[in-house]
Design an enzyme around this catalytic site. Structure first.
Site: not given
Ligand SMILES: NC(=O)c1ccc[n+]([C@@H]2O[C@H](COP(=O)([O-])OP(=O)(O)OC[C@H]3O[C@@H](n4cnc5c(N)ncnc54)[C@H](O)[C@@H]3O)[C@@H](O)[C@H]2O)c1
Length: 439
Positions: A11, A35, A151, A154, A207, A253, A263
Site C-alpha cells: 500500500v 527494502k 485504502e 487490489r 473499510k 461470484l 486482507c
C-alpha cells in the site's frame, strides 16, 4: 503537497508512487533497511504490474525518494500517511496495532508546523482516537489533525485501482484536514472519482464492512457451488443467473478454493473481534470466517477424492501458489493449507508459480519447485490448478496428457470446460459443476 508515507509495503509504495505521479513531493519511509536500499538501487521489492516504471519515472523526476529515517520527511510534510501492516494478532485474531502506534509516536516527535496525520492502514474503529491521543501525549504542542483514509486497492491491479478508484473515503470533521486531503486527491476528480467526506470512525468502519461484504459474497457462492455439485447444477451459470440482477452484480461470484490474501482473512477476523468488544454480534461474518477456514483444507480432500482417496506416494503437480494472479503475495494463500493437507496425506507435491516461488519457499520449504507448468506436470498423478494465472488458461492440453502419469486435473478455478477436458480424455474435477448429474 509534501507527503511522508510511513511504511513502504504494497500500500505504501503504490500510494506513494501514485501521489508522486499526481505531482506531489513524496518520501516513502520504511524501517526495513534492506527494502529501502533495494528501492534506492531502483529495485522493486514486490511484484505488481507497472510499478517498476511508475517508481522509476517519479524518482527520475525527483518527486519520489526513499529513506529509513522519518524525521526530516515528517518535519517537512503537509500530510503524513501511516501505511504500516496491521496483521492478525497472534492468538486472538484482533488487529495488531503495535506498528501503527509505534509509527504514531515517532511521527509525533518529528512534526513541525501544521500536519495532517492519516491512517491508510486498515484499523479498527477508534484507532484514530488512540493515534490522536498518542501524538498529543508525545508532543502536546503539535499542530496536528488525525484523519482516516482507508485504502481499497487490489494487489495485481493496484495502480489502476489507485488512479481510478470507485470512491475515496476521507474521515475527519476538521476543516483544515479536509482541505489538505481534498488537495492531495484533487487530480483524481478528473477521473470523476467521488470523494466521500465523513467522520473518522465511519471511515474506519467502511473499510472493514467493505471487505467483510466481499468475503461474504465469495463464501456464499462457494457454498452454493458445493450444493450445485450435489444437485447437478452448474455454478458458473448459477452465478451468472444471479449476478445479472443489478442488485447482486456479477463481481466476486467466482467459486473457488476460498478467499486468502493479506486482507480478507485478517480483516474479517478483526471485524468479528471489534463487534465482540462493542457487545454486538456479527453472526454472518463469523460464519463466513469459519466456512472459509474449513474450505481451504477441504480442497485437499477434494484432490484426494479424485485419486480414489489414496495419496500415499502419489505425485501432485500444483499450478499457482500466490493467493491470486498478478501478485507474488503468499499471505494466507489457499495453496498453503491445500499443499499441507496433501503432504499430510502422504503425497509428494511439486509446484510452479510465475511470481511467488521465492515467497512460497519460506511458507512451504518441503516441496519441489519447478521451472514451468510442463516440468511440474511431467510424471504427475494429478494436476491441481490453484491460482488462475493467464498462462494457465491456455495450456497445451494434449502435451499435458502425454507427459502426466495419470490424466487427472482438479481445476479449483473453473478455467477449463468440463466437456473439452473429457473429450481429451482427462478425468476432470472442478468446483460446483458435476457433469454426470447434468440434465
Ligand atoms: N495489501 C493490500 O492489498 C492492501 C489493500 C488495502 C489495505 N491494506 C492495508 O494497508 C496496510 C498495509 O498493508 P501492506 O500490504 O502494504 O503491508 P506490508 O506488510 O506489505 O507493508 C508494511 C510495511 O510497513 C513497514 N513498517 C512497519 N512499521 C514501521 C514503522 N514504524 N516505520 C516505517 N515502516 C514501518 C514494514 O517494514 C513494511 O515494509 C494494512 O493495514 C493492510 O490491511 C492492504
Amino acid at each position: 503537497m509534501r507527503i511522508a508515507m510511513i511504511g513502504t509495503g504494497y500500500v505504501g509504495l503504490v500510494s506513494g508512487a501514485c501521489f508522486a505521479d499526481f505531482g506531489h513531493q513524496v518520501t516513502c519511509v520504511d524501517k526495513d533497511a534492506v527494502k529501502i536500499a533495494a528501492l534506492c538501487r531502483g529495485e522493486i521489492p514486490i511484484f505488481e504490474p507497472g510499478l517498476d516504471a511508475l517508481v522509476a519515472t517519479n524518482v527520475k523526476a525527483s518527486r519520489l525518494d526513499f529513506t529509513t529515517d522519518l524525521t526530516g520527511p515528517v518535519a517537512e510534510a503537509d500530510a503524513v500517511f501511516i501505511a504500516v501492516g496491521t496483521p492478525s494478532r497472534r492468538g486472538d485474531g484482533h488487529a495488531d496495532l503495535s506498528y501503527v502506534y509505534a509509527a504514531a509516536r515517532e511521527i509525533a516527535a518529528a512534526i513541525r508546523g501544521f500536519t495532517v496525520v492519516i491512517t491508510k492502514s486498515t484499523v479498527p474503529v477508534g484507532t484514530g482516537d488512540e493515534v490522536e491521543r498518542l501524538i498529543f501525549e508525545a508532543n502536546p504542542s503539535a499542530d496536528a489533525v488525525v484523519a482516516s483514509n482507508p485504502e481499497f486497492l487490489r494487489e495485481g491491479a493496484a495502480i489502476r485501482d489507485f488512479k481510478f478508484p470507485d470512491r475515496i473515503v476521507i474521515g475527519t470533521s476538521d476543516e483544515r484536514g479536509r482541505k489538505v486531503l481534498g488537495d492531495i486527491y484533487r487530480p483524481l476528480s478528473l477521473n470523476q472519482a467521488p470523494l466521500m467526506f465523513t467522520v473518522r470512525r465511519t471511515a474506519e468502519l467502511i473499510k472493514y464492512a467493505a471487505n467483510a461484504f466481499l468475503a461474504t459474497k465469495i463464501t456464499f457462492i462457494n457454498e452454493i457451488a458445493d450444493l450445485s455439485e450435489k444437485v447437478g447444477a452448474d455454478i458458473q451459470e448459477v452465478a451468472r443467473g444471479i449476478g445479472l440482477d443489478n442488485r447482486i452484480g456479477t463481481k466476486f461470484l467466482h467459486a473457488g478454493p476460498g478467499y486468502g490474501g493479506s486482507c480478507f482473512p485478517k480483516d474479517t477476523r478483526a471485524l468479528v473481534k471489534i463487534a465482540e468488544d462493542h457487545d454486538a454480534q456479527l453472526r454472518v461474518v463469523e460464519s463466513v470466517v469459519a466456512v472459509n477456514d474449513n474450505r481451504k483444507r477441504a480442497m485437499a480432500r477434494k484432490v484426494a477424492h479424485a485419486l480414489g482417496d489414496n495419496l500415499r506416494n502419489k505425485t501432485i503437480a500444483v499450478l499457482g501458489l500466490a493467493f491470486k494472479p498478478d501478485t507474488d503475495d503468499m499471505r494466507e494463500a489457499p495453496s498453503i493449507p491445500l499443499i499441507t493437507g496433501l503432504c499430510d496425506m502422504g503425497a509428494k507435491v511439486r509446484a510452479f508459480d510465475p511470481a511467488s516461488m521465492k515467497e512460497a519457499r519460506r511458507e512451504l520449504p518441503d516441496i519441489d519447485y519447478c521451472d514451468d507448468a510442463y516440468s511440474c506436470a511431467d510424471g504427475a498423478d494429478a494436476l491441481v490448478i490453484v491460482t488462475e494465472w493467464v498462462q494457465f488458461r491456455a495450456l497445451d492440453l494434449p502435451r499435458l496428457k502425454r507427459i502426466m502419469k495419470q490424466p487427472i486435473v482438479v481445476d479449483l478455478r473453473n478455467i477449463y470446460r468440463a466437456e473439452d477436458m473429457q473429450d481429451l480424455g482427462f478425468v476432470y474435477e472442478s468446483i460446483g459443476r458435476n457433469k454426470s448429474k447434468n440434465v
